[in-house]
Write an enzyme that holds these catalytic residues in place. Structure first.
Site, PDB file in Angstrom:
ATOM      1  N   HIS A  41       0.864  -1.179   0.000  1.00  0.00           N
ATOM      2  CA  HIS A  41       0.000   0.000   0.000  1.00  0.00           C
ATOM      3  C   HIS A  41       0.904   1.233   0.000  1.00  0.00           C
ATOM      4  O   HIS A  41       2.023   1.186   0.515  1.00  0.00           O
ATOM      5  CB  HIS A  41      -0.858   0.097   1.265  1.00  0.00           C
ATOM      6  CG  HIS A  41      -1.746  -1.057   1.556  1.00  0.00           C
ATOM      7  ND1 HIS A  41      -1.303  -2.195   2.190  1.00  0.00           N
ATOM      8  CD2 HIS A  41      -3.077  -1.231   1.355  1.00  0.00           C
ATOM      9  CE1 HIS A  41      -2.314  -3.031   2.357  1.00  0.00           C
ATOM     10  NE2 HIS A  41      -3.405  -2.471   1.856  1.00  0.00           N
ATOM     11  N   ASP A  96       2.253   2.142   3.401  1.00  0.00           N
ATOM     12  CA  ASP A  96       3.267   1.245   3.962  1.00  0.00           C
ATOM     13  C   ASP A  96       4.674   1.745   3.682  1.00  0.00           C
ATOM     14  O   ASP A  96       5.595   1.469   4.448  1.00  0.00           O
ATOM     15  CB  ASP A  96       3.182  -0.159   3.340  1.00  0.00           C
ATOM     16  CG  ASP A  96       1.824  -0.791   3.429  1.00  0.00           C
ATOM     17  OD1 ASP A  96       1.107  -0.511   4.401  1.00  0.00           O
ATOM     18  OD2 ASP A  96       1.481  -1.572   2.520  1.00  0.00           O
TER      19      ASP A  96
END
EC number: 5.3.1.5
Length: 436
Positions: A100, A103
């Site tokens: 993501h 992240d």
């Protein structure tokens, strides 16, 4: 160059089923030929950036248990995390990874700063990919963690949140394309409701349909050749999610004219939450022609929530990969370990050991599945069970060449009075057990 996080651990190698080395593969041999294809090319393993390098080890009753040197929201920490991540991919021999946006980049004060940070880390990832040969299986946007998304992203009652979410997905699709990603995933963690008392269901579903159409349109505009995937989940964090399961997603895609454009990324744990088996969801996706990829993990069957544990049940894996192979195998998709350590697993080695065990389990399941297909162990009994449908009269019914009254006349004319045939479930269960 080693970051030192994993000490002096060498690259994980295949040592065979008799090995007792916890840092070696016993069943996953990347170059072993299974069903005419290298095992690595069948399984297409990927490491999830979020659970592996971002999750702090918390639970609803306690906070962080993991101490990682990159747990700071700075670009320097993000690059250290990337250094450790790509070292991990190389040690493990994982050909792919997934992420993501949240992240991999520090959180900015606004959309423009988030985009700048993401672009900087994408450049860093591109060099890491070139250095290691590791590829991106898929990218996605985190549209659920920040408080702005607490009432949804695409389905939010505030159009500004819809716009912010759409802009975020655009930048993440750009990043995925730049890094050569094979897929782009949409998971609607907040696309649902807590109560119908404050929810306009029809409006929110229309918003979600428009959002997905925007994504597909942009895919073609930028020439992204990967697959757009939706990841079904019935609930958690919302009480009810709109992408409940594969069948629900297919109905939604049909309603919006996207059933030829979007496929599904199926997670075992989400299937369990929906009251299904993993193989049920895989078989449904094959039946609808929308199978794309899998997130591999398992849930604790007693807990009732999404525990995201590493797979350890070979019979479950055998049936899962049976349906993957029966559907033609992965094309752009793969096996992403959306699995996380238990919060007491503090040693850096545990990250490797968890993935090694999961990869070995999947390898055993794959080999059993391939052998069942080669032997026709399940397909032959299945063909026999439905053989009568190949008769001319049955085919006429199926093709719509007989009207209801004609079928009724046929039953009366031929005095059709069918007797039930055995389902042989116990026999078939025993057949599966012979292979695992």
């Amino acid at each position: 160059m080693s970051t030192g996080f994993f000490g002096d651990i060498a690259k994980i190698k295949y040592e065979g089923p008799d090995s007792t080395n916890p840092l070696a593969f016993r069943h996953y041999n990347p170059d072993e030929i299974v069903g005419g294809k290298r095992m690595e090319d069948h399984l297409r393993f990927a490491v999830a950036y979020w659970h592996t390098f971002t999750w702090p080890g918390g639970d609803p009753f306690g906070g962080q248990t993991f101490q990682r040197p990159w747990f700071e929201d700075t670009m320097q920490a993000a690059k250290l995390k990337a250094d450790v991540a790509f070292e991990f991919f190389s040690l493990l021999g994982s050909p792919f990874y997934c992420f993501h946006d949240a992240d991999v980049r520090p959180e900015g004060k606004n959309f423009a700063e988030n985009t700048k940070n993401l672009n900087e880390i994408v450049d860093y990832f591109a060099q890491k990919q070139a250095d290691t040969g590791v590829k991106l299986l898929w990218g996605t946007a985190n549209l659920f963690s920040n408080r702005r998304f607490m009432s949804g992203a695409a389905t939010n009652p505030d159009p500004d949140v819809f716009a912010f979410s759409a802009a975020t997905v655009k930048t993440c699709m750009d990043a995925t394309k730049t890094l050569g990603g094979a897929n782009y995933v949409l998971w609607g963690g907040r696309e649902g409701y807590e109560t119908l008392l404050n929810t306009d269901l029809s409006r929110e579903l229309d918003q979600l349909g428009r959002f997905l159409n925007l994504v597909v349109e942009y895919k073609y505009k930028i020439g992204f050749e990967g697959t757009i995937l939706i990841e079904p989940k019935p609930q958690e964090p919302t009480k009810h999610q709109y992408d409940y399961d594969v069948a629900t997603v297919y109905a939604f895609l049909q309603k919006n004219g996207l059933e030829k454009e979007v496929k599904v990324n199926i997670e075992q744990g989400h299937a369990i939450l929906a009251g299904h088996s993993f193989e049920h969801e895989l078989a449904m996706a094959n039946a609808f022609g929308i199978f794309g990829s899998i997130d591999m993990n398992r849930n604790d069957y007693q807990s009732g929530w999404d525990t995201d544990q590493f797979p350890n049940n070979v019979p479950e894996m055998a049936l899962a990969y049976y349906h993957v192979l029966a559907g033609g195998g992965f094309k752009n998709g793969g096996t992403n370990f959306d699995s996380k350590l238990r919060r007491q697993s503090l040693d850096p080695q545990d990250l490797l050991i968890g993935h090694i065990g999961g990869m070995d389990c999947c390898a055993r399941g794959l080999k059993a599945a391939a052998k069942m297909i080669e032997d026709g162990a399940l397909s032959k009994p299945l063909s026999e069970r439905y053989a009568k449908w190949d008769s001319p009269e049955a085919q006429k019914m199926l093709r719509g060449e007989l009207k209801l009254e004609e079928i009724a006349a046929l039953v009366e004319r031929d005095d059709i009075n069918p007797e039930p045939k055995p389902g042989r479930q116990e026999y078939l269960e025993n057949v599966v057990n012979r292979y695992v």
